[in-house]
Each structure stands twice: as C-alpha cells, then as structure tokens.
Write a protein that holds these residues in place. Structure first.
Motif, PDB file in Angstrom:
ATOM      1  N   MET A  64     -22.015 -38.246  14.346  1.00  0.00           N
ATOM      2  CA  MET A  64     -22.234 -39.107  15.514  1.00  0.00           C
ATOM      3  C   MET A  64     -23.649 -38.957  16.064  1.00  0.00           C
ATOM      4  SD  MET A  64     -19.595 -41.023  16.408  1.00  0.00           S
ATOM      5  CE  MET A  64     -19.794 -41.267  18.162  1.00  0.00           C
ATOM      6  N   SER A  65     -24.168 -37.751  16.108  1.00  0.00           N
ATOM      7  CA  SER A  65     -25.525 -37.546  16.635  1.00  0.00           C
ATOM      8  C   SER A  65     -26.566 -38.215  15.748  1.00  0.00           C
ATOM      9  CB  SER A  65     -25.820 -36.053  16.779  1.00  0.00           C
ATOM     10  OG  SER A  65     -25.666 -35.391  15.539  1.00  0.00           O
ATOM     11  N   GLU A  66     -26.372 -38.196  14.429  1.00  0.00           N
ATOM     12  CA  GLU A  66     -27.304 -38.861  13.516  1.00  0.00           C
ATOM     13  C   GLU A  66     -27.213 -40.377  13.663  1.00  0.00           C
ATOM     14  OE1 GLU A  66     -26.286 -37.436   9.634  1.00  0.00           O
ATOM     15  OE2 GLU A  66     -26.857 -35.375  10.115  1.00  0.00           O
ATOM     16  N   LEU A  67     -26.001 -40.883  13.800  1.00  0.00           N
ATOM     17  CA  LEU A  67     -25.814 -42.322  13.983  1.00  0.00           C
ATOM     18  C   LEU A  67     -26.464 -42.770  15.289  1.00  0.00           C
ATOM     19  CD1 LEU A  67     -24.579 -44.933  12.873  1.00  0.00           C
ATOM     20  CD2 LEU A  67     -22.438 -44.312  14.035  1.00  0.00           C
ATOM     21  N   ALA A  68     -26.297 -41.983  16.331  1.00  0.00           N
ATOM     22  CA  ALA A  68     -26.930 -42.306  17.616  1.00  0.00           C
ATOM     23  C   ALA A  68     -28.447 -42.353  17.465  1.00  0.00           C
ATOM     24  CB  ALA A  68     -26.533 -41.273  18.674  1.00  0.00           C
ATOM     25  N   ALA A  69     -29.010 -41.396  16.737  1.00  0.00           N
ATOM     26  CA  ALA A  69     -30.458 -41.332  16.577  1.00  0.00           C
ATOM     27  C   ALA A  69     -30.993 -42.556  15.831  1.00  0.00           C
ATOM     28  CB  ALA A  69     -30.856 -40.046  15.857  1.00  0.00           C
ATOM     29  N   VAL A  70     -30.364 -42.935  14.722  1.00  0.00           N
ATOM     30  CA  VAL A  70     -30.881 -44.080  13.957  1.00  0.00           C
ATOM     31  C   VAL A  70     -30.662 -45.393  14.698  1.00  0.00           C
ATOM     32  CG1 VAL A  70     -30.745 -42.961  11.703  1.00  0.00           C
ATOM     33  CG2 VAL A  70     -28.831 -44.370  12.485  1.00  0.00           C
ATOM     34  N   CYS A  71     -29.662 -45.433  15.570  1.00  0.00           N
ATOM     35  CA  CYS A  71     -29.411 -46.648  16.368  1.00  0.00           C
ATOM     36  C   CYS A  71     -30.188 -46.632  17.682  1.00  0.00           C
ATOM     37  CB  CYS A  71     -27.915 -46.785  16.652  1.00  0.00           C
ATOM     38  SG  CYS A  71     -26.927 -47.166  15.195  1.00  0.00           S
ATOM     39  N   ASN A  72     -30.948 -45.566  17.899  1.00  0.00           N
ATOM     40  CA  ASN A  72     -31.760 -45.416  19.111  1.00  0.00           C
ATOM     41  C   ASN A  72     -30.914 -45.455  20.382  1.00  0.00           C
ATOM     42  OD1 ASN A  72     -34.269 -44.905  20.259  1.00  0.00           O
ATOM     43  ND2 ASN A  72     -34.666 -47.072  20.634  1.00  0.00           N
ATOM     44  N   LEU A  73     -29.791 -44.732  20.327  1.00  0.00           N
ATOM     45  CA  LEU A  73     -28.896 -44.615  21.480  1.00  0.00           C
ATOM     46  C   LEU A  73     -28.691 -43.149  21.821  1.00  0.00           C
ATOM     47  CD1 LEU A  73     -26.018 -47.125  20.597  1.00  0.00           C
ATOM     48  CD2 LEU A  73     -27.765 -47.405  22.362  1.00  0.00           C
ATOM     49  N   SER A  74     -28.287 -42.888  23.037  1.00  0.00           N
ATOM     50  CA  SER A  74     -27.863 -41.532  23.399  1.00  0.00           C
ATOM     51  C   SER A  74     -26.526 -41.266  22.721  1.00  0.00           C
ATOM     52  CB  SER A  74     -27.702 -41.417  24.916  1.00  0.00           C
ATOM     53  OG  SER A  74     -26.616 -42.246  25.344  1.00  0.00           O
ATOM     54  N   LEU A  75     -26.150 -40.017  22.635  1.00  0.00           N
ATOM     55  CA  LEU A  75     -24.857 -39.681  22.038  1.00  0.00           C
ATOM     56  C   LEU A  75     -23.721 -40.302  22.845  1.00  0.00           C
ATOM     57  CD1 LEU A  75     -23.260 -38.268  19.850  1.00  0.00           C
ATOM     58  CD2 LEU A  75     -23.415 -36.151  21.180  1.00  0.00           C
ATOM     59  N   SER A  76     -23.828 -40.286  24.164  1.00  0.00           N
ATOM     60  CA  SER A  76     -22.758 -40.886  24.972  1.00  0.00           C
ATOM     61  C   SER A  76     -22.708 -42.402  24.772  1.00  0.00           C
ATOM     62  CB  SER A  76     -22.918 -40.527  26.449  1.00  0.00           C
ATOM     63  OG  SER A  76     -24.120 -41.045  26.966  1.00  0.00           O
ATOM     64  N   GLY A  77     -23.872 -43.044  24.648  1.00  0.00           N
ATOM     65  CA  GLY A  77     -23.895 -44.484  24.372  1.00  0.00           C
ATOM     66  C   GLY A  77     -23.280 -44.802  23.020  1.00  0.00           C
ATOM     67  N   MET A  78     -23.591 -43.976  22.019  1.00  0.00           N
ATOM     68  CA  MET A  78     -23.026 -44.187  20.680  1.00  0.00           C
ATOM     69  C   MET A  78     -21.522 -43.961  20.704  1.00  0.00           C
ATOM     70  SD  MET A  78     -24.290 -44.885  17.572  1.00  0.00           S
ATOM     71  CE  MET A  78     -23.168 -46.228  17.730  1.00  0.00           C
ATOM     72  N   THR A  79     -21.069 -42.984  21.477  1.00  0.00           N
ATOM     73  CA  THR A  79     -19.633 -42.723  21.596  1.00  0.00           C
ATOM     74  C   THR A  79     -18.915 -43.946  22.148  1.00  0.00           C
ATOM     75  OG1 THR A  79     -20.017 -40.359  21.858  1.00  0.00           O
ATOM     76  CG2 THR A  79     -17.901 -41.210  22.667  1.00  0.00           C
ATOM     77  N   ARG A  80     -19.501 -44.607  23.132  1.00  0.00           N
ATOM     78  CA  ARG A  80     -18.887 -45.825  23.693  1.00  0.00           C
ATOM     79  C   ARG A  80     -18.827 -46.939  22.650  1.00  0.00           C
ATOM     80  NH1 ARG A  80     -21.762 -43.923  28.119  1.00  0.00           N
ATOM     81  NH2 ARG A  80     -23.561 -45.272  27.734  1.00  0.00           N
ATOM     82  N   VAL A  81     -19.909 -47.115  21.891  1.00  0.00           N
ATOM     83  CA  VAL A  81     -19.927 -48.153  20.854  1.00  0.00           C
ATOM     84  C   VAL A  81     -18.883 -47.843  19.787  1.00  0.00           C
ATOM     85  CG1 VAL A  81     -21.295 -49.213  19.007  1.00  0.00           C
ATOM     86  CG2 VAL A  81     -22.330 -48.818  21.251  1.00  0.00           C
ATOM     87  N   VAL A  82     -18.850 -46.595  19.322  1.00  0.00           N
ATOM     88  CA  VAL A  82     -17.892 -46.217  18.279  1.00  0.00           C
ATOM     89  C   VAL A  82     -16.464 -46.370  18.793  1.00  0.00           C
ATOM     90  CG1 VAL A  82     -17.023 -44.258  16.914  1.00  0.00           C
ATOM     91  CG2 VAL A  82     -19.463 -44.800  16.925  1.00  0.00           C
ATOM     92  N   HIS A  83     -16.229 -46.095  20.054  1.00  0.00           N
ATOM     93  CA  HIS A  83     -14.891 -46.294  20.621  1.00  0.00           C
ATOM     94  C   HIS A  83     -14.478 -47.764  20.510  1.00  0.00           C
ATOM     95  CE1 HIS A  83     -11.400 -45.627  23.121  1.00  0.00           C
ATOM     96  NE2 HIS A  83     -11.779 -46.639  23.887  1.00  0.00           N
ATOM     97  N   ARG A  84     -15.406 -48.681  20.824  1.00  0.00           N
ATOM     98  CA  ARG A  84     -15.102 -50.115  20.686  1.00  0.00           C
ATOM     99  C   ARG A  84     -14.830 -50.465  19.225  1.00  0.00           C
ATOM    100  NH1 ARG A  84     -19.690 -50.862  24.126  1.00  0.00           N
ATOM    101  NH2 ARG A  84     -20.863 -51.754  22.366  1.00  0.00           N
ATOM    102  N   LEU A  85     -15.630 -49.902  18.316  1.00  0.00           N
ATOM    103  CA  LEU A  85     -15.438 -50.174  16.888  1.00  0.00           C
ATOM    104  C   LEU A  85     -14.121 -49.591  16.385  1.00  0.00           C
ATOM    105  CD1 LEU A  85     -19.095 -49.510  15.677  1.00  0.00           C
ATOM    106  CD2 LEU A  85     -17.992 -51.735  16.026  1.00  0.00           C
ATOM    107  N   GLU A  86     -13.729 -48.451  16.915  1.00  0.00           N
ATOM    108  CA  GLU A  86     -12.426 -47.863  16.564  1.00  0.00           C
ATOM    109  C   GLU A  86     -11.286 -48.763  17.010  1.00  0.00           C
ATOM    110  OE1 GLU A  86     -11.979 -43.170  16.594  1.00  0.00           O
ATOM    111  OE2 GLU A  86     -12.942 -43.884  18.440  1.00  0.00           O
TER     112      GLU A  86
END
Length: 158
Positions: A64-86
């Motif tokens: 998740m931290s690597e995905l957040a970095a390549v998407c230029n998001l914070s880890l918490s922002g990426m967690t919200r996006v991944v939650h929607r995708l889940e």
C-alpha cells in the motif's frame, strides 16, 4: 537555496513562459483526463491510476505504501481509494507476507477487466490532451529530462 558564491540569475522570458506553462499543465492535464475518464468510462482518474499500476506490478500486487507513492497520494488517501476499489470488487487487500505488518493491494480479475474497459478512453484522452501537442518532438529526451526533475524532487524529500 542560492549559495553566496553564485548570484541569482533571473529567468529568461522563455524560461519564465516554460515554467508557467508547465505549472498550468500540471493542474489542467489531470482535470481533463479525469473528466474524459469519468464521462467516457465511468471511472475517475484517482481510481484508474492505482488499477493501472497494480496491473503492471508482479503478481498484480503492491504494498500500500508503494502504491500510494507512485500514485502521489498519502497512505491514508490511498487507503480511502483502495477501500472504494474493494467495494467494487476490483482490488483486495492482503497482509504482506514479507513482514506481516503491512498491507498489499491486489488487483482482482474483475479489476483488470474494468481497467481494460477504461483503457481506450484513457488512451484517447492522453493522446488528444498531451501527446498530440508533442508530435515531431524528441520524446526520449523530454522523458529523460522529466525523470531527472522527478528524481531530484524525490531526493530532496528523502
């Protein structure tokens, strides 16, 4: 920061125009691609981008931290996006086998299918809004220069 040994050198007209145009592109391009993707494929750029990176990753899985970095998001922002995708069934989260502490995002078959349906819209949008404006330019050289800018920025944040 400027050193005391080197005097400040003002930007030339061309340099100033370039910096300002690039600033506008950094704001405008994601907006227009997002609008095209949302309208044409029903998928915002904020969801398309992690699906794209996951599709390219080994085993379609990223920490998740690597995905957040390549998407230029914070880890918490990426967690919200991944939650929607889940919730859509396009991504699953799993504990990292390496250390058991972190989480991986894993692209599902339906997530890959969703990405593949949205890809033509993304392709047309990126060509129209970006690549068509660089016809005849040396994209290899431009890409190398942009990578240097990105790398120097990453080094300054480490």
């Amino acid at each position: 920061m400027p050193s005391e040994e080197q005097p400040l050198q003002p930007l030339s007209q061309n340099e100033e125009a370039f910096v300002r145009a690039l600033g506008r592109v950094l704001i405008a391009l994601p907006r227009v691609v997002d609008a095209d993707l949302t309208r044409g494929a029903g998928l915002p750029l904020s969801e398309y981008t992690p699906l794209m990176y996951l599709s390219e990753a080994p085993e379609r899985r990223m920490r998740m931290s690597e995905l957040a970095a390549v998407c230029n998001l914070s880890l918490s922002g990426m967690t919200r996006v991944v939650h929607r995708l889940e919730q859509q069934g396009w991504v699953q989260r799993s504990k990292c086998a390496e250390d058991g502490r972190g989480w991986n995002a894993v692209l599902t078959e339906s997530g890959l299918a969703r990405l593949e349906r949205a890809w033509p819209t993304h392709l047309v949008s990126v060509r129209r809004h970006l690549l068509d404006h660089f016809s005849g330019q040396d994209l290899t050289q431009l890409t190398a220069a942009l990578r240097c800018v990105a790398t120097s920025d990453e080094a300054n944040h480490d």
